[in-house]
Design a protein around this motif. Structure first.
Motif, PDB file in Angstrom:
ATOM      1  N   TYR A 211      -1.649   4.815   3.740  1.00 12.25           N
ATOM      2  CA  TYR A 211      -1.870   3.409   4.064  1.00 12.25           C
ATOM      3  C   TYR A 211      -0.590   2.582   3.986  1.00 12.25           C
ATOM      4  O   TYR A 211      -0.650   1.357   4.124  1.00 12.25           O
TER       5      TYR A 211
ATOM      6  N   ASP B 209      -8.198   2.516   0.704  1.00 14.34           N
ATOM      7  CA  ASP B 209      -6.958   2.048   0.081  1.00 14.34           C
ATOM      8  C   ASP B 209      -7.291   1.371  -1.248  1.00 14.34           C
ATOM      9  O   ASP B 209      -8.436   0.986  -1.510  1.00 14.34           O
TER      10      ASP B 209
ATOM     11  N   GLY C 277      -4.416   2.866   7.901  1.00  9.05           N
ATOM     12  CA  GLY C 277      -4.714   1.477   7.602  1.00  9.05           C
ATOM     13  C   GLY C 277      -5.018   0.694   8.868  1.00  9.05           C
ATOM     14  O   GLY C 277      -5.300   1.274   9.920  1.00  9.05           O
TER      15      GLY C 277
ATOM     16  N   SER D  12       0.828  -1.206   0.000  1.00  3.11           N
ATOM     17  CA  SER D  12       0.000   0.000   0.000  1.00  3.11           C
ATOM     18  C   SER D  12       0.863   1.258   0.000  1.00  3.11           C
ATOM     19  O   SER D  12       2.011   1.246   0.450  1.00  3.11           O
TER      20      SER D  12
END
Length: 249
Positions: A31, A42, A240, A27
């Protein structure tokens, strides 16, 4: 991929477990880089790549993974044949005795908890934030383990993963009063008259009150160490998710 394990659970060769960090995934941006959650904004391809990476690292088939749609509840779900990667159950705790069926919870400050009964070969994962702790989800999960799988509390090994600690978890007075009403006066500290809540201490007390003796906590504050862990509080909501994962072999 950087991941953490706990000493207590690592002694069991027939159990795979890990707590992930935010490092060494695919990512990008806020993220970066091992985000495992699809519900944040994401790139879903990157999230799938991160899941494949974790599956390869821990030696399981990604398609067999059971995760959850977490809603900060006290709902405990026993894994069934209907559960799969694409259709996660809505709950905040999972229990299974199925071998080679990895289960996962995700967090970004809430406490990821792994519970293992080596005598009956049963595992559970619990997502315990403030709401879950106030609803005593960890005790309810253990009750269900005992009811459905004849687990014994004295056999349970419980590991608390990285989470936000009281040093960083400032709350408003309404939440502080709710905690006090539940008997958690000692789990509130004050910094310049501002209340801070120690959720991990609440959960440890709940475990001890029902007789769990084998408890290990990985002493990392996700907010203090948000360069290592995703932290909803430290990253101001745009971040995240870390994960806890366990699988019976």
């Amino acid at each position: 991929m950087k991941k953490l394990t706990c000493n207590m659970l690592s002694q069991f060769e027939n159990l795979t477990h890990a707590f992930t960090t935010r490092h060494n995934g695919f990512s990008q941006g806020i993220y970066a880089s091992l985000n495992l959650a699809f519900h944040v904004e994401d790139n879903s391809l990157h999230v799938k790549q991160n899941h494949e990476l974790l599956a390869k690292e821990l030696d399981y088939d990604r398609s067999t993974l059971i995760h959850m749609r977490q809603i900060h509840s006290d709902i405990v779900h026993i894994v069934t044949e209907d559960d799969d990667f694409e259709h996660p159950p809505e709950c905040d705790a999972l229990i299974t005795n199925k071998k080679n069926t990895p289960i996962m919870i995700m967090s970004a400050d809430c406490i990821p908890i792994i519970i293992y009964d080596p005598k009956h070969h049963v595992i559970a994962l619990v997502h315990a934030g403030r709401a879950g702790a106030f609803k005593n989800i960890v005790s309810k999960t253990i009750s269900k383990m005992c009811e459905h799988f004849t687990c014994k509390i004295e056999s349970l090994h419980v590991s608390l993963g990285p989470s936000i600690h009281g040093c960083c978890y400032e709350v408003n007075e309404s939440i502080a009063e709710e905690a006090k009403a539940l008997g958690y006066h000692a789990m509130i500290s004050y910094q310049d008259t501002k209340p801070f809540l120690h959720v991990n201490t609440i959960v440890r007390q709940q475990l001890k009150e029902i007789g769990v003796k084998l408890i290990e906590e990985l002493d990392y504050c996700t907010a203090c160490e948000h360069e290592t862990f995703f932290s909803y509080r430290a990253d101001e909501g745009a971040t995240g998710r870390n994960a806890a994962i366990a699988m019976l072999k």
